[in-house]
Design a protein around this motif. Structure first.
Motif, PDB file in Angstrom:
ATOM      1  N   LEU A 135       0.823  -1.211   0.000  1.00  0.00           N
ATOM      2  CA  LEU A 135       0.000   0.000   0.000  1.00  0.00           C
ATOM      3  C   LEU A 135       0.857   1.260   0.000  1.00  0.00           C
ATOM      4  CD1 LEU A 135      -3.053  -0.764   2.322  1.00  0.00           C
ATOM      5  CD2 LEU A 135      -2.804  -1.043  -0.139  1.00  0.00           C
ATOM      6  N   SER A 136       2.029   1.194   0.621  1.00  0.00           N
ATOM      7  CA  SER A 136       2.918   2.362   0.588  1.00  0.00           C
ATOM      8  C   SER A 136       3.412   2.618  -0.835  1.00  0.00           C
ATOM      9  CB  SER A 136       4.099   2.168   1.535  1.00  0.00           C
ATOM     10  OG  SER A 136       4.873   1.041   1.157  1.00  0.00           O
ATOM     11  N   GLY A 196       0.623   4.296  -2.638  1.00  0.00           N
ATOM     12  CA  GLY A 196       0.557   5.693  -2.235  1.00  0.00           C
ATOM     13  C   GLY A 196       1.645   6.528  -2.883  1.00  0.00           C
ATOM     14  N   THR A 197       2.835   5.933  -3.023  1.00  0.00           N
ATOM     15  CA  THR A 197       3.941   6.636  -3.682  1.00  0.00           C
ATOM     16  C   THR A 197       3.617   6.906  -5.148  1.00  0.00           C
ATOM     17  OG1 THR A 197       5.551   5.626  -2.184  1.00  0.00           O
ATOM     18  CG2 THR A 197       6.395   6.539  -4.244  1.00  0.00           C
ATOM     19  N   ALA A 211       0.668   7.214  -6.414  1.00  0.00           N
ATOM     20  CA  ALA A 211      -0.360   8.258  -6.438  1.00  0.00           C
ATOM     21  C   ALA A 211       0.252   9.645  -6.276  1.00  0.00           C
ATOM     22  CB  ALA A 211      -1.382   8.006  -5.327  1.00  0.00           C
ATOM     23  N   ALA A 212       1.351   9.726  -5.510  1.00  0.00           N
ATOM     24  CA  ALA A 212       1.988  11.023  -5.253  1.00  0.00           C
ATOM     25  C   ALA A 212       2.891  11.480  -6.394  1.00  0.00           C
ATOM     26  CB  ALA A 212       2.788  10.951  -3.949  1.00  0.00           C
ATOM     27  N   VAL A 230      -5.000   7.157  -5.952  1.00  0.00           N
ATOM     28  CA  VAL A 230      -5.401   7.774  -4.682  1.00  0.00           C
ATOM     29  C   VAL A 230      -6.696   7.151  -4.171  1.00  0.00           C
ATOM     30  CG1 VAL A 230      -6.232   9.907  -3.611  1.00  0.00           C
ATOM     31  CG2 VAL A 230      -4.223   9.968  -5.083  1.00  0.00           C
ATOM     32  N   THR A 248      -6.934   1.087   2.310  1.00  0.00           N
ATOM     33  CA  THR A 248      -6.555   1.433   3.677  1.00  0.00           C
ATOM     34  C   THR A 248      -7.761   1.298   4.610  1.00  0.00           C
ATOM     35  OG1 THR A 248      -4.852   2.967   2.904  1.00  0.00           O
ATOM     36  CG2 THR A 248      -5.599   3.235   5.168  1.00  0.00           C
ATOM     37  N   HIS A 275      -6.095   3.545  -3.059  1.00  0.00           N
ATOM     38  CA  HIS A 275      -5.250   3.524  -1.859  1.00  0.00           C
ATOM     39  C   HIS A 275      -6.102   3.797  -0.620  1.00  0.00           C
ATOM     40  CE1 HIS A 275      -2.468   5.289   1.154  1.00  0.00           C
ATOM     41  NE2 HIS A 275      -1.678   4.319   0.733  1.00  0.00           N
ATOM     42  N   ARG A 276      -6.970   4.785  -0.701  1.00  0.00           N
ATOM     43  CA  ARG A 276      -7.847   5.101   0.433  1.00  0.00           C
ATOM     44  C   ARG A 276      -8.840   3.985   0.695  1.00  0.00           C
ATOM     45  NH1 ARG A 276      -9.161  11.625   0.012  1.00  0.00           N
ATOM     46  NH2 ARG A 276      -6.990  12.303   0.235  1.00  0.00           N
TER      47      ARG A 276
END
Length: 206
Positions: A107-108, A111-112, A114-115, A169, A176, A172-173
């Motif tokens: 998941l990290s 998230g990366t 997505a960023a 994004v 989570t 990911h949410r």
């Protein structure tokens, strides 16, 4: 499609690679985090039946630990149940932390992606505009085809970066939240087992 990717320039390659990785993570996590796999509904009643029938032994505990992440948590508590309520709760907490780590795997990375995806798109925009101004300096503003190519490159990479980032994004949410919900359910069921075992132990002592 290939022409659009080609027009976007070299930065389209890492953006496309990011999209493939993100999709793989999303599919893998949703498959792995199925409730039926992480926390089977019949697992806690089965454990309680073993306890009531005095059938719980090291072999069954080992099988329980290997059956699912929830089973792993329950098995950790059952191994220490004879040492008191606090020891059992501590073992469950430690096993729960391990289960959380397993459920949050990748998941990290998602998230990366997505960023950084919109940042790669922004970089493509900047490079496209640099090409546009370089062409203006060399050829003036008369060659509209060249100018259009540079602007197109900028717009394509921006759109591609956002197209990867927005779903990344969202998923990911969603994932989570799914992990959090599973952890809460596992904690509630584990607490029920602790209370039931030590309530019976207290009755036996009386």
């Amino acid at each position: 499609m290939f022409e659009i990717i080609k027009a976007g320039g070299l930065l389209m390659l890492p953006i496309l690679l990011s999209s493939v990785i993100a999709m793989a993570i999303i599919v893998e996590r949703y498959w792995t985090l199925r409730v039926s796999k992480v926390r089977p509904k019949d697992q806690l009643p089965q454990v309680w039946l073993w306890i009531k029938n005095h059938e719980l032994d090291s072999t069954k505990i080992k099988e329980l630990a290997q059956s699912s992440l929830f089973g792993f948590v329950l098995a950790a508590g059952l191994r220490t149940s004879k040492h008191g309520r606090e020891a059992m709760k501590d073992a469950i907490q430690e096993a729960g932390n391990h289960a959380a780590h397993e459920m949050e795997k990748f998941l990290s990375t998602l998230g990366t992606i997505a960023a950084i995806s919109p940042l790669m798109g922004l970089l493509g925009t900047v490079l496209g505009m640099v090409d546009v101004f370089s062409d203006i300096m060399l050829q003036g503003t008369g060659n509209t085809a060249v100018l259009a190519g540079g602007i197109s490159k900028a717009l394509i990479t921006t759109a591609a970066g956002l197209s990867v980032a927005i779903p990344a994004v969202a998923f990911h949410r969603s994932l989570t939240r799914k992990v959090d919900e599973l952890l809460v359910l596992m904690e509630q069921d584990s607490t029920k087992l602790v209370d039931a075992i030590h309530a019976d132990t207290a009755k036996d002592k009386k």
